[in-house]
Design an enzyme around this catalytic site. Sequence first.
Site, PDB file in Angstrom:
ATOM      1  N   ASN A 104       4.108  40.203  17.935  1.00  0.00           N
ATOM      2  CA  ASN A 104       5.211  41.081  17.575  1.00  0.00           C
ATOM      3  C   ASN A 104       4.663  42.072  16.555  1.00  0.00           C
ATOM      4  OD1 ASN A 104       7.524  42.360  16.694  1.00  0.00           O
ATOM      5  ND2 ASN A 104       8.658  40.495  16.240  1.00  0.00           N
ATOM      6  N   ARG A 154       6.118  41.546  22.313  1.00  0.00           N
ATOM      7  CA  ARG A 154       7.500  42.000  22.144  1.00  0.00           C
ATOM      8  C   ARG A 154       7.486  43.531  22.110  1.00  0.00           C
ATOM      9  NH1 ARG A 154      10.977  42.994  16.844  1.00  0.00           N
ATOM     10  NH2 ARG A 154      13.027  43.212  17.787  1.00  0.00           N
ATOM     11  N   HIS A 174      17.868  42.756  20.642  1.00  0.00           N
ATOM     12  CA  HIS A 174      17.850  41.297  20.453  1.00  0.00           C
ATOM     13  C   HIS A 174      17.966  40.566  21.786  1.00  0.00           C
ATOM     14  CE1 HIS A 174      19.700  41.984  16.178  1.00  0.00           C
ATOM     15  NE2 HIS A 174      18.373  41.962  16.110  1.00  0.00           N
ATOM     16  N   ARG A 202      22.612  48.069   7.745  1.00  0.00           N
ATOM     17  CA  ARG A 202      23.127  49.041   8.708  1.00  0.00           C
ATOM     18  C   ARG A 202      24.648  49.015   8.731  1.00  0.00           C
ATOM     19  NH1 ARG A 202      19.364  46.462  12.921  1.00  0.00           N
ATOM     20  NH2 ARG A 202      17.321  47.394  12.521  1.00  0.00           N
ATOM     21  N   GLU A 224      12.826  33.279  19.839  1.00  0.00           N
ATOM     22  CA  GLU A 224      12.396  34.451  20.592  1.00  0.00           C
ATOM     23  C   GLU A 224      10.941  34.339  21.035  1.00  0.00           C
ATOM     24  OE1 GLU A 224      14.350  38.298  19.066  1.00  0.00           O
ATOM     25  OE2 GLU A 224      14.507  36.934  17.359  1.00  0.00           O
TER      26      GLU A 224
END
Length: 401
Positions: free
Chosen positions: A10, A94, A183, A244, A387
């Site tokens: 990643n 990823r 996601h 955010r 993940e």
Amino acid sequence: MSPTRVLVLNSGSSSVKYQLLDMRDGSRLAAGLVERIGEETSRLRHTPLATGGETREWSGSVIDHEAALKAVSEELAKDGLGLDSPELAAIGHRVVHGGKSFTEPTVIDETVLAEIERLIPVAPLHNPANLTGIRTAQALRPDLPQVAVFDTAFHTTMPESAARYAIDVKTADEYRIRRYGFHGTSHAYVSRATAELLGKAPEEVNVIVLHLGNGASASAVRGGKCVDTSMGLTPLEGLVMGTRSGDMDPAVIFHLMRVGGMSTDEIDTLLNKKSGLIGLCGDNDMREIRRRIDEGDEEAQLAFDIYIHRLKKYIGAYYAVLGRVDAVAFTAGVGENASPVREAALAGLQELGLAVDSELNAVRSDEPRLISPAQARVAVAVVPTDEELEIATQTYALVGQ
């Protein structure tokens, strides 16, 4: 015997996270992180999980991603797990944004690289770093299959009615403006694991997945396929997050430009890095916010209430989208660990068959578990996301012998 190991990478703009897994049983052989790439204070942390050894750390200057991956390879080699190992079957990467082009894991070639690069305008912070990691890994092991697993892929099953924004179609198509969602590997893993927890096949189950971390998103999954998700063109849309804003009247941007004299870059920074929980109360760590609430801090309480209000709205909306809900699954750092968030998010929704058992909700565990009352019409689950395992599983399914 055919190789069974998959290295998952990643690659961020200044970091590389990695895990090495053996796909015979999904076990982790090693994991680590290189951060602050390009700085004099770069740091590598490596844990040899296969041997149960202690975590090794060192600091120094790692000038670029190539140097970072070479350092990772050296650490793995110390445990007999180097990148030159014949037991390594593939490297899974990823990749944040695959647009409409990539709906499943894909073996990387020059055409794939070109398309990931073409998508940089809709993922300017993520896709360039992902590309750097891929090209560096290719240079180190040009003979090895490299597979891209896209955050957006799981959401490509959304119908056009959910994926389209209500703007001029020609403009939207020209600039690739639509709801992509993110996601995706987490939502895919958790929705499938929730079905397994219920003793059913994914095709039999409708699940609302709530991925609540510093970044947060919700998805409505019908029969194993995503039909709606809260993030959109970018990860800014949807739930209130750590930094955010989530959903907001877009005219706020015009107001800030005209009345506040702010530039587009300043507004971008405001909405992505200085909003959400940190903008509301100065903290984006839910543990700290809950501590402040316990001490009577009204600012922290309001931030929490706004966070929960938005979350509850999405739960209700996705209940309506699905029509029938078999389970609501909480995952990621906040979803897995913050019992007050889970309790508050479902409070007052008993008429929808949603409730949590206070004793079960208070239990801390790394295992998937139900926290709803035994006779509840809708199961409520806490499912730790994985993940890296999802990326490794998809990678190995594509290239494994």
